[in-house]
Design a protein around this motif. Structure first.
Motif, PDB file in Angstrom:
ATOM      1  N   UNK A  24       0.854  -1.182   0.000  1.00  0.00           N
ATOM      2  CA  UNK A  24       0.000   0.000   0.000  1.00  0.00           C
ATOM      3  C   UNK A  24       0.894   1.238   0.000  1.00  0.00           C
ATOM      4  N   UNK A  25       0.622   2.205  -0.881  1.00  0.00           N
ATOM      5  CA  UNK A  25       1.434   3.413  -0.894  1.00  0.00           C
ATOM      6  C   UNK A  25       1.363   4.129   0.454  1.00  0.00           C
ATOM      7  N   UNK A  26       2.504   4.546   0.930  1.00  0.00           N
ATOM      8  CA  UNK A  26       2.577   5.209   2.224  1.00  0.00           C
ATOM      9  C   UNK A  26       2.038   6.623   2.102  1.00  0.00           C
ATOM     10  N   UNK A  27       1.195   7.020   3.073  1.00  0.00           N
ATOM     11  CA  UNK A  27       0.693   8.383   3.115  1.00  0.00           C
ATOM     12  C   UNK A  27      -0.515   8.654   2.246  1.00  0.00           C
ATOM     13  N   UNK A  28      -0.941   7.681   1.459  1.00  0.00           N
ATOM     14  CA  UNK A  28      -2.114   7.894   0.620  1.00  0.00           C
ATOM     15  C   UNK A  28      -3.357   7.458   1.379  1.00  0.00           C
ATOM     16  N   UNK A  29      -4.432   8.175   1.145  1.00  0.00           N
ATOM     17  CA  UNK A  29      -5.684   7.860   1.816  1.00  0.00           C
ATOM     18  C   UNK A  29      -6.773   7.715   0.771  1.00  0.00           C
ATOM     19  N   UNK A  30      -7.763   6.930   1.098  1.00  0.00           N
ATOM     20  CA  UNK A  30      -8.897   6.751   0.192  1.00  0.00           C
ATOM     21  C   UNK A  30      -9.864   7.928   0.283  1.00  0.00           C
ATOM     22  N   UNK A  31      -9.663   8.803   1.261  1.00  0.00           N
ATOM     23  CA  UNK A  31     -10.566   9.931   1.456  1.00  0.00           C
ATOM     24  C   UNK A  31     -10.154  11.114   0.586  1.00  0.00           C
ATOM     25  N   UNK A  32     -11.159  11.822   0.094  1.00  0.00           N
ATOM     26  CA  UNK A  32     -10.888  13.032  -0.662  1.00  0.00           C
ATOM     27  C   UNK A  32     -10.612  14.179   0.307  1.00  0.00           C
ATOM     28  N   UNK A  33     -10.123  15.287  -0.227  1.00  0.00           N
ATOM     29  CA  UNK A  33      -9.836  16.450   0.612  1.00  0.00           C
ATOM     30  C   UNK A  33     -11.108  16.954   1.291  1.00  0.00           C
ATOM     31  N   UNK A  34     -12.241  16.905   0.562  1.00  0.00           N
ATOM     32  CA  UNK A  34     -13.502  17.362   1.143  1.00  0.00           C
ATOM     33  C   UNK A  34     -13.937  16.457   2.291  1.00  0.00           C
ATOM     34  N   UNK A  35     -13.742  15.146   2.119  1.00  0.00           N
ATOM     35  CA  UNK A  35     -14.116  14.221   3.179  1.00  0.00           C
ATOM     36  C   UNK A  35     -13.257  14.430   4.418  1.00  0.00           C
ATOM     37  N   UNK A  36     -11.972  14.670   4.199  1.00  0.00           N
ATOM     38  CA  UNK A  36     -11.078  14.940   5.329  1.00  0.00           C
ATOM     39  C   UNK A  36     -11.495  16.212   6.052  1.00  0.00           C
ATOM     40  N   UNK A  37     -11.849  17.236   5.284  1.00  0.00           N
ATOM     41  CA  UNK A  37     -12.278  18.498   5.893  1.00  0.00           C
ATOM     42  C   UNK A  37     -13.573  18.298   6.676  1.00  0.00           C
ATOM     43  N   UNK A  38     -14.487  17.501   6.123  1.00  0.00           N
ATOM     44  CA  UNK A  38     -15.745  17.215   6.822  1.00  0.00           C
ATOM     45  C   UNK A  38     -15.461  16.527   8.156  1.00  0.00           C
ATOM     46  N   UNK A  39     -14.592  15.541   8.151  1.00  0.00           N
ATOM     47  CA  UNK A  39     -14.257  14.829   9.387  1.00  0.00           C
ATOM     48  C   UNK A  39     -13.596  15.764  10.404  1.00  0.00           C
ATOM     49  N   UNK A  40     -12.717  16.630   9.919  1.00  0.00           N
ATOM     50  CA  UNK A  40     -12.032  17.580  10.805  1.00  0.00           C
ATOM     51  C   UNK A  40     -13.032  18.517  11.468  1.00  0.00           C
ATOM     52  N   UNK A  45     -16.624  20.194  16.104  1.00  0.00           N
ATOM     53  CA  UNK A  45     -17.972  20.408  16.635  1.00  0.00           C
ATOM     54  C   UNK A  45     -18.246  19.487  17.824  1.00  0.00           C
ATOM     55  N   UNK A  46     -17.734  18.261  17.778  1.00  0.00           N
ATOM     56  CA  UNK A  46     -17.879  17.367  18.938  1.00  0.00           C
ATOM     57  C   UNK A  46     -17.148  17.952  20.145  1.00  0.00           C
ATOM     58  N   UNK A  47     -15.982  18.539  19.896  1.00  0.00           N
ATOM     59  CA  UNK A  47     -15.238  19.174  20.985  1.00  0.00           C
ATOM     60  C   UNK A  47     -16.037  20.345  21.562  1.00  0.00           C
ATOM     61  N   UNK A  48     -16.712  21.099  20.685  1.00  0.00           N
ATOM     62  CA  UNK A  48     -17.547  22.209  21.159  1.00  0.00           C
ATOM     63  C   UNK A  48     -18.686  21.686  22.034  1.00  0.00           C
ATOM     64  N   UNK A  49     -19.280  20.574  21.638  1.00  0.00           N
ATOM     65  CA  UNK A  49     -20.352  19.983  22.442  1.00  0.00           C
ATOM     66  C   UNK A  49     -19.834  19.573  23.812  1.00  0.00           C
ATOM     67  N   UNK A  80     -21.529  22.868   6.651  1.00  0.00           N
ATOM     68  CA  UNK A  80     -22.615  22.872   5.657  1.00  0.00           C
ATOM     69  C   UNK A  80     -22.068  23.162   4.266  1.00  0.00           C
ATOM     70  N   UNK A  81     -21.136  24.101   4.166  1.00  0.00           N
ATOM     71  CA  UNK A  81     -20.543  24.457   2.868  1.00  0.00           C
ATOM     72  C   UNK A  81     -19.762  23.286   2.287  1.00  0.00           C
ATOM     73  N   UNK A  82     -18.997  22.610   3.117  1.00  0.00           N
ATOM     74  CA  UNK A  82     -18.229  21.462   2.644  1.00  0.00           C
ATOM     75  C   UNK A  82     -19.174  20.372   2.163  1.00  0.00           C
ATOM     76  N   UNK A  83     -20.248  20.158   2.889  1.00  0.00           N
ATOM     77  CA  UNK A  83     -21.217  19.134   2.482  1.00  0.00           C
ATOM     78  C   UNK A  83     -21.900  19.513   1.171  1.00  0.00           C
ATOM     79  N   UNK A  84     -22.161  20.811   0.985  1.00  0.00           N
ATOM     80  CA  UNK A  84     -22.747  21.246  -0.300  1.00  0.00           C
ATOM     81  C   UNK A  84     -21.773  20.968  -1.436  1.00  0.00           C
ATOM     82  N   UNK A  85     -20.489  21.245  -1.222  1.00  0.00           N
ATOM     83  CA  UNK A  85     -19.470  21.001  -2.248  1.00  0.00           C
ATOM     84  C   UNK A  85     -19.358  19.518  -2.572  1.00  0.00           C
TER      85      UNK A  85
END
Length: 137
Positions: A24-40, A45-49, A80-85
């Motif tokens: 498996x290539x090192x450092x590569x992820x199956x997630x897109x940049x938008x998915x990573x941003x959504x998770x971040x 938001x969980x920390x805010x809660x 919301x913006x990331x999810x729209x994208x």
């Protein structure tokens, strides 16, 4: 075939498949940049809660925690913006909220601790629960 033979054969086949796929290539992820941003953003938001929960419990917050809590609305808008994208619609958000509400309702409906069950000996065919052995004369 014996159990051990079957397990060993499955392990050999799995090793062959893994070797055929290559490393498996090192450092590569199956997630897109938008998915990573959504998770971040979801994590923030969980920390805010958690911080809101601390405030409700009367615990004092330090300066950086107060700043994070003040940015909650901004984080929600970014999410919301990331999810729209990503093409996710509000329907998915509403479905997620419904799922969370249903889980909370189920937790509230479920008894906190189950009542202990009593093991009861069933009566024997003659209707007597148990018989004392007779004393021999």
């Amino acid at each position: 075939p014996r159990y051990k033979e079957v397990v060993e054969k499955a392990a050999r086949e799995a090793a062959k498949l893994k070797k055929a796929q290559g490393p498996k290539p090192v450092g590569e992820s199956a997630l897109t940049a938008e998915q990573k941003e959504e998770l971040r953003l979801q994590k923030k938001l969980r920390e805010c809660q958690d911080l809101e929960r601390q405030v409700q419990e009367g615990k004092p917050l330090v300066a950086n925690q107060q700043e994070k809590l003040a940015r909650k609305a901004e984080l929600e808008e970014k999410l919301k913006e990331v999810r729209r994208q990503m093409g996710k619609e509000d329907n998915e958000e509403q479905a997620e909220e419904r799922t969370q509400e249903q889980q909370q309702e189920q937790e509230e409906e479920a008894p906190a601790t189950p009542e202990p069950t009593k093991e009861v000996e069933a009566p024997r065919p003659n209707g007597v629960w148990h018989q004392q052995p007779r004393a021999e004369a």
